[in-house]
Design an enzyme around this catalytic site. Structure first.
Site, PDB file in Angstrom:
ATOM      1  CE1 TYR A  17       2.065   4.958  -3.691  1.00  0.00           C
ATOM      2  CE2 TYR A  17       0.791   2.670  -4.412  1.00  0.00           C
ATOM      3  CZ  TYR A  17       1.857   3.683  -4.174  1.00  0.00           C
ATOM      4  OH  TYR A  17       2.798   2.789  -3.858  1.00  0.00           O
ATOM      5  N   GLY A  18      -3.835   8.376  -4.397  1.00  0.00           N
ATOM      6  CA  GLY A  18      -4.826   8.343  -4.546  1.00  0.00           C
ATOM      7  C   GLY A  18      -4.304  10.315  -5.411  1.00  0.00           C
TER       8      GLY A  18
ATOM      9  CB  CYS B  68      -3.310   0.301  -2.400  1.00  0.00           C
ATOM     10  SG  CYS B  68      -3.436   1.852  -2.880  1.00  0.00           S
ATOM     11  CG  ASN B  69     -10.028   0.382  -2.673  1.00  0.00           C
ATOM     12  OD1 ASN B  69     -11.110  -0.217  -2.778  1.00  0.00           O
ATOM     13  ND2 ASN B  69      -9.663   0.373  -0.951  1.00  0.00           N
TER      14      ASN B  69
ATOM     15  CB  CYS C 285      -9.729   4.672   0.865  1.00  0.00           C
ATOM     16  SG  CYS C 285      -7.667   4.902   1.114  1.00  0.00           S
ATOM     17  CB  THR C 286      -6.809  -0.035   2.111  1.00  0.00           C
ATOM     18  OG1 THR C 286      -5.795   0.599   2.217  1.00  0.00           O
ATOM     19  CG2 THR C 286      -7.030  -1.230   1.623  1.00  0.00           C
ATOM     20  CG  HIS C 287      -5.701   5.078   4.697  1.00  0.00           C
ATOM     21  ND1 HIS C 287      -4.947   4.283   3.517  1.00  0.00           N
ATOM     22  CD2 HIS C 287      -3.921   5.651   5.413  1.00  0.00           C
ATOM     23  CE1 HIS C 287      -3.376   4.651   3.396  1.00  0.00           C
ATOM     24  NE2 HIS C 287      -3.040   5.887   4.745  1.00  0.00           N
TER      25      HIS C 287
ATOM     26  CG  ASP D 177      -1.771   1.318   1.727  1.00  0.00           C
ATOM     27  OD1 ASP D 177      -2.664   1.497   0.648  1.00  0.00           O
ATOM     28  OD2 ASP D 177      -1.763   2.070   2.777  1.00  0.00           O
ATOM     29  CB  SER D 178       0.359   4.574  -0.454  1.00  0.00           C
ATOM     30  OG  SER D 178      -0.595   4.994   0.183  1.00  0.00           O
TER      31      SER D 178
ATOM     32  CD  GLU E 279      -0.094   7.341   5.866  1.00  0.00           C
ATOM     33  OE1 GLU E 279       0.889   7.425   6.751  1.00  0.00           O
ATOM     34  OE2 GLU E 279      -0.304   6.263   5.484  1.00  0.00           O
TER      35      GLU E 279
HETATM   36  N1  DGL Z   1      -4.849   3.140   1.053  1.00  0.00           N
HETATM   37  C1  DGL Z   1      -5.199   3.522  -0.176  1.00  0.00           C
HETATM   38  C2  DGL Z   1      -6.304   3.204  -0.845  1.00  0.00           C
HETATM   39  O1  DGL Z   1      -7.106   2.513  -0.713  1.00  0.00           O
HETATM   40  C3  DGL Z   1      -3.984   4.718  -0.563  1.00  0.00           C
HETATM   41  C4  DGL Z   1      -4.884   5.728   0.116  1.00  0.00           C
HETATM   42  C5  DGL Z   1      -4.035   7.003  -0.354  1.00  0.00           C
HETATM   43  O2  DGL Z   1      -2.302   6.919  -0.772  1.00  0.00           O
HETATM   44  O3  DGL Z   1      -4.109   7.766  -1.689  1.00  0.00           O
HETATM   45  O4  DGL Z   1      -6.534   3.492  -2.005  1.00  0.00           O
END
Ligand code: DGL
Length: 268
Positions: free
Chosen positions: A43-44, A74-75, A186-188, A11-12, A155
């Site tokens: 990443y988004g 990571c989505n 989003c996995t966050h 993931d990021s 984060e």
């Molecule tokens: N956790 C990630 C996701 O599921 C990325 C969040 C990010 O880095 O923008 O999209």
């Protein structure tokens, strides 16, 4: 491929730890090698070109570590880079994204009539969820909303920031007014599940890959006869592209037993 080989997850940043934790719970005998690309998060907000390039380099790194499966935790990377990575690796490499298990779940849960999807700009703009869901349930109502600040907020790891109204401003958007369920795309986001539930007064169903992915990975490894039969007691290894205290703390929270955490610069 050897059954004793580890499972690779990336993931990021800390979001994929929710996925790693779920996989560890479902498959406690498996060793996990995790890569958190903290140098490049979020990443988004990155271009598709960058997301593909980072994902590809991390996948290669995990394959060099002999991972028997790669989980894109990571989505954003699942939405943008899954097909790209699959084409780059050999045909028998097991690559699993976090979107397809959720889509399969929705296909079978007929109590869902109007689903909301929240995620990063990359995930929402890709339309990956809606496209895949509509292939399985063409009459389902879908409302998508990008919530780009949430991953960075999570984060940041400062609980006081959750009181500043950002979560409510996003979730009370009229686009999400009539949903009966919400995909945490989003996995966050499972890390703020309580706050999300509070916004909807616990009236809607939250759907998250974290609750599905463990079973999915187990099923796929079993089918390929790749489940680790014995507990090899190898420590999980966590790599980050930029070592941060926050990542260290969150890792300890999800994996309280001793783990290896180290910085590794893999990017060219
Ligand atoms: N956790 C990630 C996701 O599921 C990325 C969040 C990010 O880095 O923008 O999209």
């Amino acid at each position: 491929m050897d059954k004793l080989n580890p499972i690779g997850i990336f993931d990021s940043g800390i979001g994929g730890l929710t996925v790693a934790h779920a996989i560890n719970k479902a498959l406690p005998k498996e060793q996990i090698i995790y890569f958190g690309d903290t140098q490049h998060l979020p990443y988004g907000n990155k271009s598709n070109k960058k997301i593909k390039s980072y994902s590809n380099q991390i996948t290669n790194f995990l394959l060099e570590k002999d991972c028997k499966a790669i989980i894109i935790g990571c989505n954003s990377a699942s939405a943008i880079a899954f097909e790209y990575i699959k084409k780059k690796v050999s045909a028998n490499t097991l690559i699993i994204n976090v979107i397809d298990p959720v889509v399969n779940y929705i296909q079978h849960d007929l109590s869902i009539n109007h689903v909301g999807i929240i995620g990063t700009n990359a995930t929402i703009e890709s339309n990956a969820y809606a496209r895949k869901i509509l292939k399985k349930r063409k009459n389902l109502s879908i409302s998508c909303l990008a919530t780009p600040l949430l991953a960075s907020l999570i984060e940041e790891n400062n609980p006081n920031l959750y009181q500043n109204g950002i979560i409510e401003t996003y979730l009370l958007d009229k686009k999400l007014a009539n949903i009966d369920s919400l995909i945490l795309g989003c996995t966050h986001y499972p890390l703020i599940e309580t706050q999300i539930n509070a916004c909807f007064r616990d009236q809607i169903k939250l759907i998250s890959a974290v609750n599905i992915i463990g079973g999915e990975v187990k099923k796929k490894l079993k089918k390929l006869n790749l489940l680790n039969p014995s507990n090899n007691n190898l420590k999980h290894i966590f790599y980050v592209s930029d070592f941060t205290k926050n990542f260290q703390e969150k890792t300890k929270l999800f994996f309280p037993r001793s783990i290896i955490l180290q910085e590794e610069n893999i990017f060219s």
